[in-house]
Design a protein around this motif. Structure first.
Motif, mmCIF file in Angstrom:
data_model
loop_
_atom_site.group_PDB
_atom_site.id
_atom_site.type_symbol
_atom_site.label_atom_id
_atom_site.label_comp_id
_atom_site.label_asym_id
_atom_site.label_seq_id
_atom_site.Cartn_x
_atom_site.Cartn_y
_atom_site.Cartn_z
ATOM 1 N N HIS A 240 0.839 -1.193 0.000
ATOM 2 C CA HIS A 240 0.000 0.000 0.000
ATOM 3 C C HIS A 240 0.878 1.248 0.000
ATOM 4 C CE1 HIS A 240 -3.360 -2.656 0.918
ATOM 5 N NE2 HIS A 240 -2.572 -3.221 1.810
ATOM 6 N N PHE A 241 0.446 2.223 -0.788
ATOM 7 C CA PHE A 241 1.174 3.482 -0.912
ATOM 8 C C PHE A 241 0.191 4.645 -0.790
ATOM 9 C CE2 PHE A 241 3.703 0.381 -3.123
ATOM 10 C CZ PHE A 241 5.016 0.752 -2.903
ATOM 11 N N ALA A 242 0.688 5.757 -0.270
ATOM 12 C CA ALA A 242 -0.088 7.001 -0.241
ATOM 13 C C ALA A 242 0.466 7.905 -1.329
ATOM 14 C CB ALA A 242 0.025 7.676 1.116
ATOM 15 N N GLU A 243 -0.445 8.531 -2.070
ATOM 16 C CA GLU A 243 -0.014 9.479 -3.093
ATOM 17 C C GLU A 243 0.404 10.761 -2.393
ATOM 18 O OE1 GLU A 243 -2.253 12.110 -6.269
ATOM 19 O OE2 GLU A 243 -2.342 9.979 -6.823
ATOM 20 N N GLU A 244 1.675 11.090 -2.515
ATOM 21 C CA GLU A 244 2.239 12.263 -1.851
ATOM 22 C C GLU A 244 2.053 13.528 -2.694
ATOM 23 O OE1 GLU A 244 4.245 14.022 1.381
ATOM 24 O OE2 GLU A 244 3.543 11.977 1.201
ATOM 25 N N MET A 245 2.270 13.386 -4.005
ATOM 26 C CA MET A 245 2.080 14.525 -4.901
ATOM 27 C C MET A 245 1.970 14.034 -6.330
ATOM 28 S SD MET A 245 5.868 16.345 -5.274
ATOM 29 C CE MET A 245 5.328 17.615 -6.388
ATOM 30 N N ARG A 246 1.391 14.892 -7.172
ATOM 31 C CA ARG A 246 1.317 14.601 -8.614
ATOM 32 C C ARG A 246 2.322 15.472 -9.332
ATOM 33 N NH1 ARG A 246 -4.356 12.429 -10.823
ATOM 34 N NH2 ARG A 246 -4.720 10.989 -9.098
ATOM 35 N N ILE A 247 2.911 14.888 -10.364
ATOM 36 C CA ILE A 247 3.943 15.570 -11.135
ATOM 37 C C ILE A 247 3.495 15.620 -12.593
ATOM 38 C CG2 ILE A 247 6.382 15.529 -11.805
ATOM 39 C CD1 ILE A 247 6.718 13.564 -9.308
ATOM 40 N N PRO A 248 3.061 16.783 -13.063
ATOM 41 C CA PRO A 248 2.688 16.890 -14.478
ATOM 42 C C PRO A 248 3.957 17.076 -15.325
ATOM 43 C CG PRO A 248 2.265 18.956 -13.347
ATOM 44 C CD PRO A 248 2.783 17.996 -12.320
ATOM 45 N N MET A 249 4.002 16.375 -16.467
ATOM 46 C CA MET A 249 5.169 16.501 -17.329
ATOM 47 C C MET A 249 4.813 16.080 -18.745
ATOM 48 S SD MET A 249 8.953 14.803 -16.890
ATOM 49 C CE MET A 249 8.588 13.328 -17.806
ATOM 50 N N ASN A 250 5.040 16.972 -19.698
ATOM 51 C CA ASN A 250 4.842 16.677 -21.119
ATOM 52 C C ASN A 250 3.463 16.104 -21.422
ATOM 53 O OD1 ASN A 250 7.489 17.528 -21.601
ATOM 54 N ND2 ASN A 250 8.296 15.468 -21.323
ATOM 55 N N GLY A 251 2.438 16.663 -20.806
ATOM 56 C CA GLY A 251 1.077 16.209 -21.063
ATOM 57 C C GLY A 251 0.696 14.922 -20.352
ATOM 58 N N GLU B 30 0.811 12.610 -16.517
ATOM 59 C CA GLU B 30 0.772 12.856 -15.084
ATOM 60 C C GLU B 30 1.367 11.653 -14.356
ATOM 61 O OE1 GLU B 30 -2.230 15.373 -12.380
ATOM 62 O OE2 GLU B 30 -3.150 13.738 -13.484
ATOM 63 N N TYR B 31 2.173 11.953 -13.357
ATOM 64 C CA TYR B 31 2.847 10.932 -12.559
ATOM 65 C C TYR B 31 2.545 11.197 -11.095
ATOM 66 C CZ TYR B 31 5.337 10.409 -16.950
ATOM 67 O OH TYR B 31 5.635 10.227 -18.274
ATOM 68 N N ALA B 32 2.712 10.169 -10.264
ATOM 69 C CA ALA B 32 2.467 10.326 -8.835
ATOM 70 C C ALA B 32 3.676 9.853 -8.050
ATOM 71 C CB ALA B 32 1.240 9.527 -8.412
ATOM 72 N N VAL C 224 9.593 4.370 -1.576
ATOM 73 C CA VAL C 224 9.060 5.463 -2.383
ATOM 74 C C VAL C 224 9.191 5.059 -3.843
ATOM 75 C CG1 VAL C 224 9.374 7.882 -3.040
ATOM 76 C CG2 VAL C 224 9.684 7.203 -0.670
ATOM 77 N N THR C 225 8.170 5.344 -4.614
ATOM 78 C CA THR C 225 8.238 5.042 -6.041
ATOM 79 C C THR C 225 7.463 6.102 -6.819
ATOM 80 O OG1 THR C 225 8.031 3.273 -7.691
ATOM 81 C CG2 THR C 225 6.186 3.545 -6.143
ATOM 82 N N ILE C 226 7.625 6.062 -8.107
ATOM 83 C CA ILE C 226 6.882 6.954 -9.002
ATOM 84 C C ILE C 226 6.038 6.078 -9.913
ATOM 85 C CG2 ILE C 226 7.070 8.592 -10.921
ATOM 86 C CD1 ILE C 226 9.632 9.628 -9.572
ATOM 87 N N ALA C 227 4.790 6.478 -10.085
ATOM 88 C CA ALA C 227 3.888 5.755 -10.979
ATOM 89 C C ALA C 227 3.354 6.711 -12.035
ATOM 90 C CB ALA C 227 2.726 5.154 -10.189
ATOM 91 N N LYS C 228 3.185 6.192 -13.224
ATOM 92 C CA LYS C 228 2.547 6.940 -14.304
ATOM 93 C C LYS C 228 1.045 6.757 -14.148
ATOM 94 C CE LYS C 228 2.803 7.528 -19.284
ATOM 95 N NZ LYS C 228 3.552 7.086 -20.484
ATOM 96 N N GLU D 75 14.305 5.584 -18.813
ATOM 97 C CA GLU D 75 14.605 6.950 -19.263
ATOM 98 C C GLU D 75 13.469 7.901 -18.881
ATOM 99 O OE1 GLU D 75 14.316 4.383 -21.764
ATOM 100 O OE2 GLU D 75 16.363 3.792 -21.310
ATOM 101 N N GLU D 76 12.242 7.436 -19.030
ATOM 102 C CA GLU D 76 11.078 8.238 -18.658
ATOM 103 C C GLU D 76 11.066 8.460 -17.147
ATOM 104 O OE1 GLU D 76 6.198 8.057 -19.191
ATOM 105 O OE2 GLU D 76 7.436 6.467 -20.039
ATOM 106 N N PHE D 77 11.351 7.410 -16.378
ATOM 107 C CA PHE D 77 11.424 7.507 -14.923
ATOM 108 C C PHE D 77 12.457 8.564 -14.527
ATOM 109 C CE2 PHE D 77 13.248 6.380 -10.841
ATOM 110 C CZ PHE D 77 12.131 6.140 -10.057
ATOM 111 N N ASP D 78 13.631 8.519 -15.150
ATOM 112 C CA ASP D 78 14.698 9.474 -14.833
ATOM 113 C C ASP D 78 14.269 10.910 -15.124
ATOM 114 O OD1 ASP D 78 16.304 7.352 -14.042
ATOM 115 O OD2 ASP D 78 17.443 7.289 -15.935
ATOM 116 N N ARG D 79 13.531 11.121 -16.217
ATOM 117 C CA ARG D 79 13.049 12.468 -16.548
ATOM 118 C C ARG D 79 12.035 12.951 -15.500
ATOM 119 N NH1 ARG D 79 13.013 10.241 -21.769
ATOM 120 N NH2 ARG D 79 10.755 10.052 -21.735
ATOM 121 N N VAL D 80 11.198 12.039 -15.010
ATOM 122 C CA VAL D 80 10.213 12.406 -13.987
ATOM 123 C C VAL D 80 10.933 12.778 -12.684
ATOM 124 C CG1 VAL D 80 8.237 11.656 -12.621
ATOM 125 C CG2 VAL D 80 8.404 10.995 -15.025
#
Length: 105
Positions: free
Chosen positions: A30-41, A43-45, A64-68, A86-91
């Protein structure tokens, strides 16, 4: 002063978004969404792991992880953690840029 009261009311009404992933063995994380990151149209969390098992060795920083975020056919958010490195690194770079801006304010 009224602005602070309004912000406090908003925070009291805030319900965290909880995301659950199930691995191949059927274990749920289980994860809590900490913030959303908009990038190039897109959205990531930024997702922070929750210690639902009461594990004394649980380290929030290691969970901690990032999800599209995409949408399913019903318009509901779908969180995808498998996307190109590569996409993960850009986020991550965009997240760091946002954090730097917030610190500068």
């Amino acid at each position: 002063m009224a602005d602070n009261k309004h912000m406090d009311e908003e925070m009291m009404d805030y319900e965290p978004i909880i995301v659950t992933f199930t691995d191949e063995a059927g274990n749920e994380r289980h994860f809590a969404e900490e913030m959303r990151i908009p990038m190039n149209g897109e959205e990531y969390a930024l997702l922070v792991g929750l210690n639902t098992e009461g594990d004394e060795d649980f380290d929030e920083e290691e969970n901690v992880t990032i999800a599209k975020i995409t949408k399913d056919e019903d318009g509901e958010d779908v969180y995808i953690v498998d996307f190109p490195e590569e996409e993960f690194d850009r986020v991550v770079e965009e997240y760091n840029r946002i954090c730097d801006e917030m610190e500068a304010e």
